[in-house]
Scaffold this active site. Structure first.
Site, PDB file in Angstrom:
ATOM      1  N   SER A  32       0.817  -1.221   0.000  1.00 46.71           N
ATOM      2  CA  SER A  32       0.000   0.000   0.000  1.00 46.71           C
ATOM      3  C   SER A  32       0.853   1.276   0.000  1.00 46.71           C
ATOM      4  CB  SER A  32      -0.951  -0.005   1.203  1.00 46.71           C
ATOM      5  OG  SER A  32      -0.213  -0.079   2.401  1.00 46.71           O
ATOM      6  N   THR A  33       2.024   1.251   0.621  1.00 45.33           N
ATOM      7  CA  THR A  33       2.891   2.441   0.614  1.00 45.33           C
ATOM      8  C   THR A  33       3.421   2.675  -0.800  1.00 45.33           C
ATOM      9  OG1 THR A  33       3.537   1.736   2.845  1.00 45.33           O
ATOM     10  CG2 THR A  33       4.732   3.600   1.909  1.00 45.33           C
ATOM     11  N   GLY A  97       6.951  -9.265   2.739  1.00 46.76           N
ATOM     12  CA  GLY A  97       6.156 -10.353   2.189  1.00 46.76           C
ATOM     13  C   GLY A  97       4.723 -10.349   2.661  1.00 46.76           C
ATOM     14  N   GLY A  98       4.350  -9.308   3.449  1.00 43.59           N
ATOM     15  CA  GLY A  98       2.950  -9.188   3.864  1.00 43.59           C
ATOM     16  C   GLY A  98       2.017  -9.160   2.660  1.00 43.59           C
ATOM     17  N   GLY A  99       2.532  -8.678   1.537  1.00 44.79           N
ATOM     18  CA  GLY A  99       1.730  -8.629   0.306  1.00 44.79           C
ATOM     19  C   GLY A  99       2.030  -9.797  -0.628  1.00 44.79           C
ATOM     20  N   GLU A 105      10.534  -9.273  -4.940  1.00 50.39           N
ATOM     21  CA  GLU A 105      11.129  -8.125  -4.242  1.00 50.39           C
ATOM     22  C   GLU A 105      12.603  -8.391  -3.931  1.00 50.39           C
ATOM     23  OE1 GLU A 105       7.085  -6.479  -2.053  1.00 50.39           O
ATOM     24  OE2 GLU A 105       8.384  -7.803  -0.939  1.00 50.39           O
TER      25      GLU A 105
HETATM   26  C1  5RP Z   1       4.842  -6.886   0.010  1.00 51.03           C
HETATM   27  C2  5RP Z   1       5.704  -6.229   1.033  1.00 51.03           C
HETATM   28  C3  5RP Z   1       5.323  -4.859   1.480  1.00 51.03           C
HETATM   29  O1  5RP Z   1       6.394  -4.010   1.264  1.00 51.03           O
HETATM   30  C4  5RP Z   1       5.005  -4.901   2.956  1.00 51.03           C
HETATM   31  O2  5RP Z   1       3.999  -5.865   3.190  1.00 51.03           O
HETATM   32  C5  5RP Z   1       4.532  -3.529   3.465  1.00 51.03           C
HETATM   33  O3  5RP Z   1       3.294  -3.230   2.900  1.00 51.03           O
HETATM   34  P1  5RP Z   1       2.498  -1.888   3.181  1.00 51.03           P
HETATM   35  O4  5RP Z   1       3.220  -0.790   2.468  1.00 51.03           O
HETATM   36  O5  5RP Z   1       1.113  -2.176   2.621  1.00 51.03           O
HETATM   37  O6  5RP Z   1       2.442  -1.663   4.676  1.00 51.03           O
HETATM   38  O7  5RP Z   1       6.680  -6.757   1.477  1.00 51.03           O
HETATM   39  O8  5RP Z   1       5.240  -8.210  -0.228  1.00 51.03           O
END
Ligand code: 5RP
Length: 234
Positions: A32-33, A97-99, A105
């Site tokens: 999202s960032t 990896g949350g996304g 990456e």
């Molecule tokens: C995706 C990631 C993102 O950078 C991580 O999850 C942070 O996400 P956000 O900007 O939504 O807080 O590693 O795989």
């Protein structure tokens, strides 16, 4: 007044515009960032020669705003990779990896001279591991990888309904207090069936931009520290 997490992400995404090289390839992460960062590129009318992208979602957004997306196989190592993180410690090591985009990456981070990590202040931690550690696995290896992760002291949970852009699954490993991120990264990456672990310790960030209620602050790794670390890797 305290800012919301969304406002903090917006602030850091705008600050990251200053790190876009005038010419050449830009590496773009996911999350999202990063979505806010891509929108800010568009709003400010910043011209990007070409980008390498860490996910199908990022590729789609970049193309929508007219940025050519290139195959990393056709690119040389490039200057700057910009991406978010789920946790960052004082040594610029991260959980990502949350996304579910951790593998691409990590590939793009490995090709970049400078990794600029963009987070809000809630992502800064002393010890990595409160955020469940994502591990991308080949589906047929999931249960065996999970057993091995349990033997390492973690509690892996399959991320339901999640198939990565590489056609793989994600185990989120709870309950780890990661005292030695580099060692754990090497260990988990060595388990047969693991595609990538979301620990970014051997290749951490070079610059961390973190948004606070008082503005965006910056921490920068000392080159000496990075070179010393690389020499330890042999
Ligand atoms: C995706 C990631 C993102 O950078 C991580 O999850 C942070 O996400 P956000 O900007 O939504 O807080 O590693 O795989």
């Amino acid at each position: 007044m305290a800012k919301t997490q969304d406002e903090l992400k917006e602030m850091v995404a705008h600050k990251a515009l200053e790190f876009i090289p005038e010419h050449g390839i830009l590496g773009v992460g996911s999350g999202s960032t990063v979505v806010k960062f891509i929108k800010a590129i568009h709003e400010q009318g910043i011209k990007i020669d070409g980008a390498v992208s860490s996910s199908n979602a990022t590729t789609e957004l970049l193309r929508e705003i007219g940025v050519p997306v290139l195959d990393p196989n056709c690119c040389e190592p490039y200057e700057v990779y910009i991406d978010g993180a789920d946790e960052v410690n004082d040594n610029f090591e991260m959980i990502k990896g949350g996304g579910a985009c951790l593998t691409r990456e990590k590939i793009l981070a490995s090709m970049a001279k400078t990794f600029v990590c963009i987070v809000d202040q809630s992502k800064l931690v002393n010890t990595l591991g409160a955020f469940p550690l994502p591990v991308e696995v080949i589906p047929m290896a999931r249960e065996q990888v999970a057993r091995t992760l349990r033997a390492l002291g973690g509690d892996p949970v399959l991320r339901k309904g999640c198939i990565t852009d590489n056609g793989c699954e994600i185990l989120d490993v709870h309950g780890l207090a990661i005292s030695n991120p580099k060692e754990l990264e090497t260990k988990i990456n060595g388990i047969p069936g693991v595609v990538t672990v979301g620990l970014f310790a051997h290749r951490g960030a070079d610059v961390v931009l973190f948004a606070t209620d008082d503005g965006v602050k910056q921490k920068q790794v000392s080159r000496l520290h990075r070179y010393a670390d690389l020499s330890l890797m042999g």
